[in-house]
Write a protein that holds these residues in place. Structure first.
Motif, PDB file in Angstrom:
ATOM      1  N   UNK B  65       0.854  -1.172   0.000  1.00 46.95           N
ATOM      2  CA  UNK B  65       0.000   0.000   0.000  1.00 46.95           C
ATOM      3  C   UNK B  65       0.900   1.236   0.000  1.00 46.95           C
ATOM      4  N   UNK B  66       0.552   2.233  -0.784  1.00 43.47           N
ATOM      5  CA  UNK B  66       1.381   3.428  -0.831  1.00 43.47           C
ATOM      6  C   UNK B  66       1.322   4.135   0.519  1.00 43.47           C
ATOM      7  N   UNK B  67       2.454   4.631   0.981  1.00 43.13           N
ATOM      8  CA  UNK B  67       2.448   5.369   2.248  1.00 43.13           C
ATOM      9  C   UNK B  67       1.588   6.618   2.100  1.00 43.13           C
ATOM     10  N   UNK B  68       0.587   6.711   2.951  1.00 45.03           N
ATOM     11  CA  UNK B  68      -0.368   7.806   2.834  1.00 45.03           C
ATOM     12  C   UNK B  68       0.270   9.172   3.005  1.00 45.03           C
ATOM     13  N   UNK B  69       1.258   9.251   3.904  1.00 37.87           N
ATOM     14  CA  UNK B  69       1.860  10.559   4.145  1.00 37.87           C
ATOM     15  C   UNK B  69       2.638  11.049   2.926  1.00 37.87           C
ATOM     16  N   UNK B  70       3.333  10.105   2.263  1.00 41.19           N
ATOM     17  CA  UNK B  70       4.067  10.475   1.048  1.00 41.19           C
ATOM     18  C   UNK B  70       3.108  10.938  -0.038  1.00 41.19           C
ATOM     19  N   UNK B  71       2.055  10.172  -0.216  1.00 43.99           N
ATOM     20  CA  UNK B  71       1.067  10.518  -1.228  1.00 43.99           C
ATOM     21  C   UNK B  71       0.438  11.872  -0.918  1.00 43.99           C
ATOM     22  N   UNK B  72       0.154  12.084   0.348  1.00 44.63           N
ATOM     23  CA  UNK B  72      -0.446  13.351   0.755  1.00 44.63           C
ATOM     24  C   UNK B  72       0.490  14.522   0.432  1.00 44.63           C
ATOM     25  N   UNK B  73       1.767  14.346   0.762  1.00 47.38           N
ATOM     26  CA  UNK B  73       2.734  15.422   0.505  1.00 47.38           C
ATOM     27  C   UNK B  73       2.854  15.711  -0.988  1.00 47.38           C
ATOM     28  N   UNK B  74       2.902  14.652  -1.770  1.00 45.26           N
ATOM     29  CA  UNK B  74       3.060  14.857  -3.212  1.00 45.26           C
ATOM     30  C   UNK B  74       1.825  15.499  -3.823  1.00 45.26           C
ATOM     31  N   UNK B  75       0.660  15.092  -3.371  1.00 41.41           N
ATOM     32  CA  UNK B  75      -0.561  15.721  -3.886  1.00 41.41           C
ATOM     33  C   UNK B  75      -0.612  17.188  -3.483  1.00 41.41           C
ATOM     34  N   UNK B  76      -0.188  17.471  -2.267  1.00 39.46           N
ATOM     35  CA  UNK B  76      -0.161  18.861  -1.817  1.00 39.46           C
ATOM     36  C   UNK B  76       0.826  19.665  -2.652  1.00 39.46           C
ATOM     37  N   UNK B  77       1.960  19.051  -2.964  1.00 39.87           N
ATOM     38  CA  UNK B  77       2.960  19.713  -3.804  1.00 39.87           C
ATOM     39  C   UNK B  77       2.395  19.974  -5.198  1.00 39.87           C
ATOM     40  N   UNK B  78       1.699  18.982  -5.723  1.00 43.47           N
ATOM     41  CA  UNK B  78       1.082  19.136  -7.032  1.00 43.47           C
ATOM     42  C   UNK B  78       0.040  20.241  -7.038  1.00 43.47           C
ATOM     43  N   UNK B  79      -0.782  20.297  -6.003  1.00 42.20           N
ATOM     44  CA  UNK B  79      -1.804  21.348  -5.921  1.00 42.20           C
ATOM     45  C   UNK B  79      -1.155  22.716  -5.828  1.00 42.20           C
ATOM     46  N   UNK B  80      -0.054  22.756  -5.108  1.00 38.43           N
ATOM     47  CA  UNK B  80       0.691  24.009  -4.986  1.00 38.43           C
ATOM     48  C   UNK B  80       1.132  24.490  -6.359  1.00 38.43           C
ATOM     49  N   UNK B  81       1.668  23.577  -7.159  1.00 44.54           N
ATOM     50  CA  UNK B  81       2.075  23.942  -8.516  1.00 44.54           C
ATOM     51  C   UNK B  81       0.864  24.358  -9.344  1.00 44.54           C
ATOM     52  N   UNK B  82      -0.234  23.638  -9.192  1.00 50.18           N
ATOM     53  CA  UNK B  82      -1.441  23.951  -9.965  1.00 50.18           C
ATOM     54  C   UNK B  82      -1.981  25.328  -9.610  1.00 50.18           C
ATOM     55  N   UNK B  83      -1.621  25.827  -8.433  1.00 52.12           N
ATOM     56  CA  UNK B  83      -2.054  27.164  -8.021  1.00 52.12           C
ATOM     57  C   UNK B  83      -1.026  28.216  -8.390  1.00 52.12           C
ATOM     58  N   UNK B  84       0.031  27.773  -9.087  1.00 57.18           N
ATOM     59  CA  UNK B  84       1.050  28.709  -9.518  1.00 57.18           C
ATOM     60  C   UNK B  84       2.092  29.016  -8.464  1.00 57.18           C
ATOM     61  N   UNK B  85       2.071  28.275  -7.386  1.00 61.82           N
ATOM     62  CA  UNK B  85       3.032  28.533  -6.300  1.00 61.82           C
ATOM     63  C   UNK B  85       4.205  27.590  -6.468  1.00 61.82           C
ATOM     64  N   UNK B  86       5.167  28.055  -7.253  1.00 61.70           N
ATOM     65  CA  UNK B  86       6.355  27.251  -7.522  1.00 61.70           C
ATOM     66  C   UNK B  86       7.372  27.515  -6.413  1.00 61.70           C
ATOM     67  N   UNK B  87       8.044  26.476  -5.933  1.00 62.94           N
ATOM     68  CA  UNK B  87       9.029  26.672  -4.859  1.00 62.94           C
ATOM     69  C   UNK B  87      10.092  27.680  -5.260  1.00 62.94           C
ATOM     70  N   UNK B  88      10.616  28.438  -4.323  1.00 61.95           N
ATOM     71  CA  UNK B  88      11.679  29.399  -4.624  1.00 61.95           C
ATOM     72  C   UNK B  88      12.865  28.711  -5.281  1.00 61.95           C
ATOM     73  N   UNK B  89      13.398  29.353  -6.317  1.00 59.94           N
ATOM     74  CA  UNK B  89      14.540  28.779  -7.008  1.00 59.94           C
ATOM     75  C   UNK B  89      14.157  27.871  -8.138  1.00 59.94           C
ATOM     76  N   UNK B  90      12.862  27.574  -8.259  1.00 60.63           N
ATOM     77  CA  UNK B  90      12.416  26.663  -9.309  1.00 60.63           C
ATOM     78  C   UNK B  90      11.524  27.369 -10.304  1.00 60.63           C
ATOM     79  N   UNK B  91      11.484  28.697 -10.247  1.00 61.29           N
ATOM     80  CA  UNK B  91      10.503  29.403 -11.061  1.00 61.29           C
ATOM     81  C   UNK B  91      10.837  29.423 -12.525  1.00 61.29           C
ATOM     82  N   UNK B  92      12.083  29.161 -12.917  1.00 56.57           N
ATOM     83  CA  UNK B  92      12.451  29.334 -14.315  1.00 56.57           C
ATOM     84  C   UNK B  92      11.610  28.431 -15.187  1.00 56.57           C
TER      85      UNK B  92
END
Lengths: 173, 95
Positions: B65-92
């Motif tokens: 079973x996929x670790x729920x916490x990892x999946x949660x973090x990655x989905x949150x990261x994906x949503x962050x990108x979908x909202x245009x919030x790119x991590x600092x240093x990665x905006x290029x």
């Protein structure tokens, strides 16, 4: 599609095409890296690359597109650092003489003993549920290579199970 | 007649080459039917199918079973990108 996306449209395309595939990508990433921390790191880099590239994506076959990005990202990372292979998961089942558990244990052991190329293909198909074409894209190899490695990988598992002399359950469907 | 019959019926060696694709549903309908017909009559190949089917079932069952916490973090990261919030240093932007 195929036209440059800007602002919200890019984000909308990312949300529509990429977010639904995160779980699958994580499964495949774990099969490729064999280490949980590396898989998460790989996924973050893959998602970033996908975000940057989604404005050039035509919107067709998002899964294949993402698997290509995953493959490329993984290949680049492998060149920079060697990922330690995770040992086969220890079987924590209690001592059991149940035939099914013995069979499952033998299969798991045989899988762990496979050469990396064979094991990866078996895992991508049987654990992650990818089609042959999707596996080919993920690994950057022809479909024929996937078929061949799968045939040999499963063949070795079968040989190991039969050599262990574990009787199989009767079909009772 | 015999040549025609040979074209229709597969031999064990041919079935052996097609078996994994057959089990994974990767054969087209015509070849899948031919393999299925062979399996109806061939005990040896039928046993091989049974073994491989059990192996596939066992592997599927063992899929972690996929670790729920990892999946949660990655989905949150994906949503962050979908909202245009790119991590600092990665905006290029990509090339």
């Amino acid at each position: 599609m195929g036209q440059p996306l800007e602002g919200r449209t890019r984000q909308e395309a990312f949300a529509r095409c990429v977010l639904p595939e995160v779980e699958l990508l994580l499964r495949v990433g774990r099969s490729l890296t064999r280490h949980p921390a590396d898989a998460e790191d790989l996924l973050q880099h893959t998602l970033l690359r996908a975000y940057r590239a989604v404005d050039r994506f035509d919107g067709r076959h998002p899964r294949a597109w993402l698997l290509t990005i995953l493959h490329d990202t993984h290949a680049e990372r492998r060149q920079r650092s060697h990922t330690a292979r995770a040992a086969a998961t220890a079987n924590e089942e209690p001592e059991s003489v149940v035939v099914q558990e013995a069979f499952d244990a033998a299969v798991e052991e045989a899988l762990g003993a496979l050469p990396g190329k064979f094991r990866t293909v078996v895992e991508l198909v049987d654990l992650d549920g990818l089609s042959y074409q999707e596996v080919a894209v993920t690994l950057g190899v022809p479909v024929g290579t996937v078929t061949r490695r799968l045939h040999r990988g499963r063949g070795r598992i079968r040989a190991a199970v039969e050599a262990a002399g574990i009787p199989q359950q009767k079909e009772d469907r | 007649m015999m040549l025609h019959r040979r074209r229709e019926e597969l031999r064990c060696k041919e079935v052996g080459r097609l078996l994994q694709s057959y089990l994974d549903g990767e054969l087209d309908e015509l070849w899948a039917r031919r393999v299925a017909r062979h399996l109806e009559d061939c005990r040896r190949c039928g046993m091989a199918v049974h073994t491989y089917t059990e192996i596939k079932r066992s592997l599927r069952h063992s899929a972690d079973a996929l670790p729920e916490d990892t999946l949660h973090r990655l989905r949150a990261f994906g949503r962050q990108l979908a909202e245009g919030r790119v991590p600092p240093g990665e905006e290029e932007a990509g090339a």
